[in-house]
Design a protein around this motif. Structure first.
Motif, PDB file in Angstrom:
ATOM      1  N   GLU A  63       0.784  -1.052  -0.139  1.00  0.00           N
ATOM      2  CA  GLU A  63      -0.010   0.021  -0.103  1.00  0.00           C
ATOM      3  C   GLU A  63       0.823   1.004   0.102  1.00  0.00           C
ATOM      4  OE1 GLU A  63      -3.046  -0.388  -0.506  1.00  0.00           O
ATOM      5  OE2 GLU A  63      -3.031  -2.550  -0.360  1.00  0.00           O
ATOM      6  N   SER A  64       0.825   2.078  -1.232  1.00  0.00           N
ATOM      7  CA  SER A  64       1.623   3.221  -1.326  1.00  0.00           C
ATOM      8  C   SER A  64       1.796   4.218  -0.194  1.00  0.00           C
ATOM      9  CB  SER A  64       1.423   3.819  -2.560  1.00  0.00           C
ATOM     10  OG  SER A  64       0.042   4.194  -2.634  1.00  0.00           O
ATOM     11  N   CYS A  65       0.552   4.632   0.402  1.00  0.00           N
ATOM     12  CA  CYS A  65       0.458   5.602   1.140  1.00  0.00           C
ATOM     13  C   CYS A  65       1.267   5.114   2.781  1.00  0.00           C
ATOM     14  CB  CYS A  65      -0.970   6.193   1.399  1.00  0.00           C
ATOM     15  SG  CYS A  65      -1.415   7.081   0.188  1.00  0.00           S
ATOM     16  N   ALA A  66       0.809   3.815   2.857  1.00  0.00           N
ATOM     17  CA  ALA A  66       1.286   3.354   4.167  1.00  0.00           C
ATOM     18  C   ALA A  66       2.964   3.125   4.088  1.00  0.00           C
ATOM     19  CB  ALA A  66       0.950   1.951   4.307  1.00  0.00           C
ATOM     20  N   ILE A  67       3.495   2.854   2.785  1.00  0.00           N
ATOM     21  CA  ILE A  67       4.992   2.926   2.587  1.00  0.00           C
ATOM     22  C   ILE A  67       5.530   4.273   2.741  1.00  0.00           C
ATOM     23  CG2 ILE A  67       6.768   2.444   1.019  1.00  0.00           C
ATOM     24  CD1 ILE A  67       4.896   0.345  -0.128  1.00  0.00           C
ATOM     25  N   MET A  68       4.749   5.356   2.154  1.00  0.00           N
ATOM     26  CA  MET A  68       5.209   6.598   2.183  1.00  0.00           C
ATOM     27  C   MET A  68       5.429   7.116   3.951  1.00  0.00           C
ATOM     28  SD  MET A  68       2.666   8.369  -0.648  1.00  0.00           S
ATOM     29  CE  MET A  68       3.445  10.042  -0.742  1.00  0.00           C
ATOM     30  N   GLN A  69       4.490   6.702   4.572  1.00  0.00           N
ATOM     31  CA  GLN A  69       4.582   7.295   6.069  1.00  0.00           C
ATOM     32  C   GLN A  69       5.555   6.413   6.786  1.00  0.00           C
ATOM     33  OE1 GLN A  69       0.264   5.960   6.869  1.00  0.00           O
ATOM     34  NE2 GLN A  69      -0.423   8.301   6.556  1.00  0.00           N
ATOM     35  N   TYR A  70       5.655   5.341   6.430  1.00  0.00           N
ATOM     36  CA  TYR A  70       6.840   4.192   7.136  1.00  0.00           C
ATOM     37  C   TYR A  70       8.082   4.958   6.600  1.00  0.00           C
ATOM     38  CZ  TYR A  70       9.862   0.310   8.146  1.00  0.00           C
ATOM     39  OH  TYR A  70      10.711  -0.569   8.411  1.00  0.00           O
ATOM     40  N   LEU A  71       8.514   5.423   5.477  1.00  0.00           N
ATOM     41  CA  LEU A  71       9.760   6.022   5.025  1.00  0.00           C
ATOM     42  C   LEU A  71       9.771   7.263   5.645  1.00  0.00           C
ATOM     43  CD1 LEU A  71       9.693   5.241   1.105  1.00  0.00           C
ATOM     44  CD2 LEU A  71      10.834   3.764   2.950  1.00  0.00           C
ATOM     45  N   ALA A  72       8.926   7.968   5.938  1.00  0.00           N
ATOM     46  CA  ALA A  72       8.927   9.445   6.646  1.00  0.00           C
ATOM     47  C   ALA A  72       9.400   9.014   8.101  1.00  0.00           C
ATOM     48  CB  ALA A  72       7.882   9.912   6.656  1.00  0.00           C
ATOM     49  N   ASP A  73       8.798   8.039   8.643  1.00  0.00           N
ATOM     50  CA  ASP A  73       8.990   7.721  10.024  1.00  0.00           C
ATOM     51  C   ASP A  73      10.462   7.172  10.186  1.00  0.00           C
ATOM     52  OD1 ASP A  73       6.726   8.452  11.371  1.00  0.00           O
ATOM     53  OD2 ASP A  73       5.797   6.531  10.834  1.00  0.00           O
ATOM     54  N   ARG A  74      11.068   6.656   9.029  1.00  0.00           N
ATOM     55  CA  ARG A  74      12.301   6.132   9.210  1.00  0.00           C
ATOM     56  C   ARG A  74      13.650   7.149   8.627  1.00  0.00           C
ATOM     57  NH1 ARG A  74      13.725   0.842   8.359  1.00  0.00           N
ATOM     58  NH2 ARG A  74      15.868   1.744   8.444  1.00  0.00           N
ATOM     59  N   THR A  75      13.102   8.360   8.227  1.00  0.00           N
ATOM     60  CA  THR A  75      14.159   9.551   7.839  1.00  0.00           C
ATOM     61  C   THR A  75      14.139  10.761   8.784  1.00  0.00           C
ATOM     62  OG1 THR A  75      13.367   8.773   5.729  1.00  0.00           O
ATOM     63  CG2 THR A  75      14.364  10.550   5.772  1.00  0.00           C
ATOM     64  N   HIS A  76      15.198  10.636   9.397  1.00  0.00           N
ATOM     65  CA  HIS A  76      15.410  11.810  10.328  1.00  0.00           C
ATOM     66  C   HIS A  76      15.631  12.999   9.765  1.00  0.00           C
ATOM     67  CE1 HIS A  76      17.204  13.554  13.735  1.00  0.00           C
ATOM     68  NE2 HIS A  76      18.020  14.201  12.949  1.00  0.00           N
ATOM     69  N   GLY A  77      14.942  13.933  10.345  1.00  0.00           N
ATOM     70  CA  GLY A  77      14.962  15.217   9.966  1.00  0.00           C
ATOM     71  C   GLY A  77      13.948  15.792   8.592  1.00  0.00           C
ATOM     72  N   GLN A  78      13.161  14.776   8.154  1.00  0.00           N
ATOM     73  CA  GLN A  78      12.356  14.798   7.076  1.00  0.00           C
ATOM     74  C   GLN A  78      11.428  15.828   7.639  1.00  0.00           C
ATOM     75  OE1 GLN A  78       8.844  13.955   6.935  1.00  0.00           O
ATOM     76  NE2 GLN A  78       9.080  13.110   9.137  1.00  0.00           N
ATOM     77  N   THR A  79      10.551  16.668   6.482  1.00  0.00           N
ATOM     78  CA  THR A  79       9.568  17.749   6.791  1.00  0.00           C
ATOM     79  C   THR A  79       8.197  17.210   6.208  1.00  0.00           C
ATOM     80  OG1 THR A  79      10.191  19.065   4.942  1.00  0.00           O
ATOM     81  CG2 THR A  79      11.335  19.610   7.193  1.00  0.00           C
ATOM     82  N   TYR A  81       6.259  15.041   6.731  1.00  0.00           N
ATOM     83  CA  TYR A  81       5.541  14.024   7.749  1.00  0.00           C
ATOM     84  C   TYR A  81       5.469  14.643   9.426  1.00  0.00           C
ATOM     85  CZ  TYR A  81       1.968  10.245   8.709  1.00  0.00           C
ATOM     86  OH  TYR A  81       1.092   9.259   9.178  1.00  0.00           O
ATOM     87  N   PRO A  82       5.396  15.870   9.406  1.00  0.00           N
ATOM     88  CA  PRO A  82       5.482  16.296  10.945  1.00  0.00           C
ATOM     89  C   PRO A  82       5.004  15.499  12.004  1.00  0.00           C
ATOM     90  CG  PRO A  82       4.776  17.996   9.563  1.00  0.00           C
ATOM     91  CD  PRO A  82       4.635  16.742   8.662  1.00  0.00           C
ATOM     92  N   ASP A  83       5.624  15.751  13.168  1.00  0.00           N
ATOM     93  CA  ASP A  83       5.404  14.865  14.232  1.00  0.00           C
ATOM     94  C   ASP A  83       4.076  15.292  14.923  1.00  0.00           C
ATOM     95  OD1 ASP A  83       7.634  13.349  14.144  1.00  0.00           O
ATOM     96  OD2 ASP A  83       8.838  14.416  15.378  1.00  0.00           O
ATOM     97  N   ASN A  84       3.846  16.602  14.655  1.00  0.00           N
ATOM     98  CA  ASN A  84       2.318  17.010  15.242  1.00  0.00           C
ATOM     99  C   ASN A  84       1.161  16.278  15.150  1.00  0.00           C
ATOM    100  OD1 ASN A  84      -0.142  18.844  15.429  1.00  0.00           O
ATOM    101  ND2 ASN A  84       1.283  20.104  16.238  1.00  0.00           N
TER     102      ASN A  84
END
Length: 205
Positions: A63-79, A81-84
């Motif tokens: 599932e593409s959107c789940a993968i996008m979210q996972y990669l964001a969580d794995r990428t330090h300093g990305q903007t 997918y903010p933590d808020n």
């Protein structure tokens, strides 16, 4: 991390856009959707027989959107997918909207005007295009209204929401998408197409 993808797949493109923009390294394996052997291998990777598929060690994710979210969580300093939690909820809402409402009728136009002929299934079906056109109009109007006073889907900067929605418009011209009456939507899409990640993931015909 290894991504099984195809460059013509708009769902694969969602993931590639996010990874490139964030600088997330991926090893790529292309899966030919026209190859029976590759199709059989794809079912082993994903019982849904769909791309993309991400492997991270022993962990497999579809599932593409789940993968996008996972990669964001794995990428330090990305903007993207903010933590808020409130911002994430809004991004999630638009990502789910993209796959549930916006992309399906657009995919009908892509099939009828592009892929159908390539696989020898004849010309466009007017009834199918009319049905899908009503849905495209319904949801394009939602996006047009949402973009009436903003440049990006969530907040004032690019997020995963933009990169989840925009790939559906990859074949805007080839699929003859009926979107000329939505200037705000098209202006937003124009901003997305200026991204380096967009330029580097544009399918070659």
């Amino acid at each position: 991390m290894r991504l099984y993808h195809h460059p013509m797949s708009t769902c694969s493109r969602r993931v590639m856009l996010a990874a490139l923009h964030m600088g997330t390294p991926l090893e790529l394996t292309e899966v030919s959707l026209l190859s029976p052997d590759d199709r059989r291998r794809l079912v082993a990777l994903n019982p849904n027989n769909k791309l993309p598929v991400l492997h991270d060690g022993e962990f497999s994710l579809t599932e593409s959107c789940a993968i996008m979210q996972y990669l964001a969580d794995r990428t330090h300093g990305q903007t993207l997918y903010p933590d808020n939690i409130l911002v994430r909820a809004d991004i999630n809402r638009w990502m789910f909207w993209a796959v549930q409402h916006f992309a399906p009728p657009i995919s009908v136009f892509c099939f009828e005007h592009i892929w159908k002929g390539l696989i020898g299934k004849g010309g466009p079906d007017a009834a199918e295009l009319e049905r899908a056109g009503l849905q495209v109009a319904q949801f394009a109007a939602v996006l047009e209204q949402h973009l009436s006073s903003r440049e990006w889907i969530v907040g004032d900067t690019l997020t995963l929401a933009d990169l989840a929605i925009a790939p559906s418009l990859t074949y805007l011209q080839q699929a003859k998408l009926p979107l000329t009456q939505y200037p705000k939507l098209l202006a937003w899409f124009g901003r997305v197409t200026e991204l380096e990640a967009w330029k580097h993931t544009m399918p070659v015909w």
